[in-house]
Design an enzyme around this catalytic site. Structure first.
Site, PDB file in Angstrom:
ATOM      1  N   GLY A 192       0.730  -1.256   0.000  1.00  0.00           N
ATOM      2  CA  GLY A 192       0.000   0.000   0.000  1.00  0.00           C
ATOM      3  C   GLY A 192       0.756   1.300   0.000  1.00  0.00           C
TER       4      GLY A 192
ATOM      5  N   CYS B  70     -13.759   3.910 -28.477  1.00  0.00           N
ATOM      6  CA  CYS B  70     -15.047   4.540 -28.750  1.00  0.00           C
ATOM      7  C   CYS B  70     -15.810   4.654 -27.451  1.00  0.00           C
ATOM      8  CB  CYS B  70     -15.822   3.722 -29.759  1.00  0.00           C
ATOM      9  SG  CYS B  70     -14.957   3.688 -31.313  1.00  0.00           S
TER      10      CYS B  70
ATOM     11  N   TYR C 256      -0.183  -1.372 -12.355  1.00  0.00           N
ATOM     12  CA  TYR C 256      -1.604  -1.345 -12.687  1.00  0.00           C
ATOM     13  C   TYR C 256      -1.887  -0.677 -14.041  1.00  0.00           C
ATOM     14  CZ  TYR C 256      -1.637  -2.566  -7.755  1.00  0.00           C
ATOM     15  OH  TYR C 256      -1.391  -3.176  -6.546  1.00  0.00           O
TER      16      TYR C 256
HETATM   17  N1  LLP Z   1      -1.747  -6.933  -0.926  1.00  0.00           N
HETATM   18  C1  LLP Z   1      -3.053  -7.037  -1.184  1.00  0.00           C
HETATM   19  C2  LLP Z   1      -3.827  -8.032  -0.469  1.00  0.00           C
HETATM   20  C3  LLP Z   1      -3.636  -6.202  -2.132  1.00  0.00           C
HETATM   21  O1  LLP Z   1      -4.934  -6.292  -2.378  1.00  0.00           O
HETATM   22  C4  LLP Z   1      -2.842  -5.261  -2.828  1.00  0.00           C
HETATM   23  C5  LLP Z   1      -3.412  -4.399  -3.840  1.00  0.00           C
HETATM   24  C6  LLP Z   1      -1.479  -5.205  -2.530  1.00  0.00           C
HETATM   25  C7  LLP Z   1      -0.956  -6.052  -1.565  1.00  0.00           C
HETATM   26  C8  LLP Z   1      -0.545  -4.250  -3.217  1.00  0.00           C
HETATM   27  O2  LLP Z   1      -0.867  -2.938  -2.948  1.00  0.00           O
HETATM   28  P1  LLP Z   1       0.092  -1.768  -3.480  1.00  0.00           P
HETATM   29  O3  LLP Z   1       1.388  -1.846  -2.723  1.00  0.00           O
HETATM   30  O4  LLP Z   1       0.296  -2.009  -4.932  1.00  0.00           O
HETATM   31  O5  LLP Z   1      -0.656  -0.538  -3.215  1.00  0.00           O
HETATM   32  N2  LLP Z   1      -5.629  -1.009  -9.524  1.00  0.00           N
HETATM   33  C9  LLP Z   1      -5.508  -0.050  -8.448  1.00  0.00           C
HETATM   34  C10 LLP Z   1      -4.825  -0.653  -7.242  1.00  0.00           C
HETATM   35  C11 LLP Z   1      -5.526  -1.877  -6.729  1.00  0.00           C
HETATM   36  C12 LLP Z   1      -4.791  -2.467  -5.562  1.00  0.00           C
HETATM   37  C13 LLP Z   1      -5.266  -3.843  -5.307  1.00  0.00           C
HETATM   38  N3  LLP Z   1      -4.625  -4.489  -4.229  1.00  0.00           N
HETATM   39  C14 LLP Z   1      -4.759   1.183  -8.974  1.00  0.00           C
HETATM   40  O6  LLP Z   1      -4.446   1.245 -10.157  1.00  0.00           O
HETATM   41  O7  LLP Z   1      -4.529   2.124  -8.205  1.00  0.00           O
END
Ligand code: LLP
Length: 431
Positions: free
Chosen positions: A248, A361, A390
């Site tokens: 996160g 489109c 992402y």
């Molecule tokens: N662990 C779990 C259980 C998760 O659901 C996620 C992300 C992560 C780790 C990794 O989180 P990060 O470090 O990448 O923030 N598509 C969205 C983000 C969705 C995140 C989903 N889960 C975007 O483009 O912002």
């Protein structure tokens, strides 16, 4: 520049990790995802070193591979010696084909099918992160059939709002992920796991959300999780040896976003974890975290070719590019902001405020609105920054558009990590 691997060369072009982006666009075509391999490795090392310095032995970061998944990234993570988080058969299979040791893989997801579970066990996935009661029974049953004792973590929802976009916030009691501590259901789930012969409980997992800049939500999560560990010990006798605090940490999409010192943030979390464990009188568990975005997002940019600059007199201006929501759906989904630069004229000051539009489109197919950039002409190259996470992993074939290729660059070479899709790839599954 917003990231330290970006600069401007003598002909005014944007450079990325020392490479002329306009030359790379000519060489590989556009849209083009570029990834800076050295930057990814350096960021992984920052995390790894911080874990080594501040957390107990055996604490390791996991790469949340939903952020960017292809064989090459799993090879890099294997070489750097960190674990991975996978959420589907597809991610597990890709990691396996890259030679990644699946004993170091954590299998997540809020709805693992029986087929997913069997596949992961057959392939020796080290840990499952159990999300619901049904999974407890299903994993135990399938593990028993295969004569395996499967190591598991239980995902709990700590009941935290990390103040990020609601679509990427996951830690609240109402979340579809995990089992709530507050309602008492998490404790019941622990008892149930402990009763299963073919499950071995290692510890607990939570993930509060994404694109978080402060350590505070992680510290609050740690407080709730460590108290839970203590209650579980008191009520069941089980002492968790590991605690996964999820992913996160945020990255800079625009100049407004802060520069994050990940080592310092991890130390802040570690200080809180150590103090809490002392107060609670429990040993400090191994700490796991699973960053995705903060390992790869700012190591990536996307290059596009400009088609038109459409000024609707008295209203607004659209700059149209040869990609869009099919390769970067983040604005369409979350109104996410990205910084956009005219890479052909990176030395010139912005003189235009425009919406950057994709070629699908669909009116919502935008990369952003009210973006400041130097007014492009047809065939100028536009760079969209901070697209390493992402983007490729969320790309689609909407409008039957071929997915772009991914080119990695490092100190010595540029090379294709994922080939560009062809028109024949698009029809390869059609009967
Ligand atoms: N662990 C779990 C259980 C998760 O659901 C996620 C992300 C992560 C780790 C990794 O989180 P990060 O470090 O990448 O923030 N598509 C969205 C983000 C969705 C995140 C989903 N889960 C975007 O483009 O912002």
């Amino acid at each position: 520049m917003i990231h330290n691997n970006l600069s401007i060369n003598s002909v005014g072009h944007l450079t990325f990790a020392g490479y002329d982006t306009v030359e790379l666009a000519n060489k590989y075509g556009t849209p083009l995802y570029l990834m800076d391999e050295d930057k990814i490795r350096n960021r992984v090392r920052v995390y790894k070193q911080a874990f080594k310095d501040f957390f107990p032995e055996g604490s390791v970061p996991e790469y949340a591979s939903k952020a960017f998944s292809c064989k090459r990234i799993y090879e890099i993570m294997a070489e750097e010696g960190i674990n991975i988080d996978a959420v589907s058969k597809g991610e597990i299979y890709t990691a396996k084909k890259a030679g990644f040791n699946l004993a170091n893989c954590f299998f997540h997801g809020n709805n693992k099918t029986d087929s997913d579970i069997a596949f992961a066990i057959d392939n020796g996935v080290g840990h499952f992160v159990v999300d619901c009661i049904e999974e407890i029974y299903a994993i135990n049953k399938i593990a028993a059939e295969k004569n395996v004792v499967q190591k598991v973590f239980l995902r709990v929802s700590p009941g935290i709002d990390p103040h990020t976009h609601k679509k990427i916030s996951t830690g609240s009691v109402e979340s579809k992920f995990g089992i709530a501590i507050e309602t008492g259901q998490a404790m019941d789930a622990v008892r149930l796991i402990l009763e299963q012969k073919n499950l071995s409980l290692c510890g607990f997992h939570c993930h509060v959300g994404s694109q978080i800049f402060e350590s505070e939500p992680f510290c609050t999560a740690a407080e709730i999780m460590l108290s839970f560990i203590k209650s579980v010990k008191e009520e069941t006798g089980f002492l968790a040896s590991a605690l996964n605090l999820g992913g996160g940490f945020g990255v800079r999409y625009t100049e407004k976003d802060p520069v994050t010192d990940y080592r310092a943030k991890i130390k802040e979390v570690a200080d809180v974890v150590n103090a809490l464990c002392k107060n609670l009188g429990i040993p400090v568990p191994k700490i796991l975290m699973e960053p995705g975005r903060s390992l790869v997002a700012d190591a990536g940019i996307t290059l596009y070719t400009v088609g038109s600059v459409k000024e609707i007199t008295g209203y607004k201006t659209y700059v149209s590019i040869d990609g869009g929501m099919a390769d970067n759906p983040r604005f369409a989904l979350y109104e996410a902001e990205h910084t956009v630069i005219n890479a052909t004229h990176a030395d010139k000051k912005p003189n235009l405020v425009a919406s950057v539009a994709g070629r699908c489109c669909e009116s919502g197919d935008l990369i952003g609105e009210k973006l400041s950039l130097y007014k492009p002409s047809r065939n100028d190259i536009l760079a969209v920054l901070t697209t390493g996470a992402y983007n490729y992993s969320m790309a689609s074939n909407y409008n039957r558009i071929e997915r772009p290729c991914v080119v990695m660059v490092n100190k010595t070479k540029d090379y294709i990590a994922v080939k560009r899709e062809t028109l024949d790839d698009l029809i390869s599954l059609d009967e």
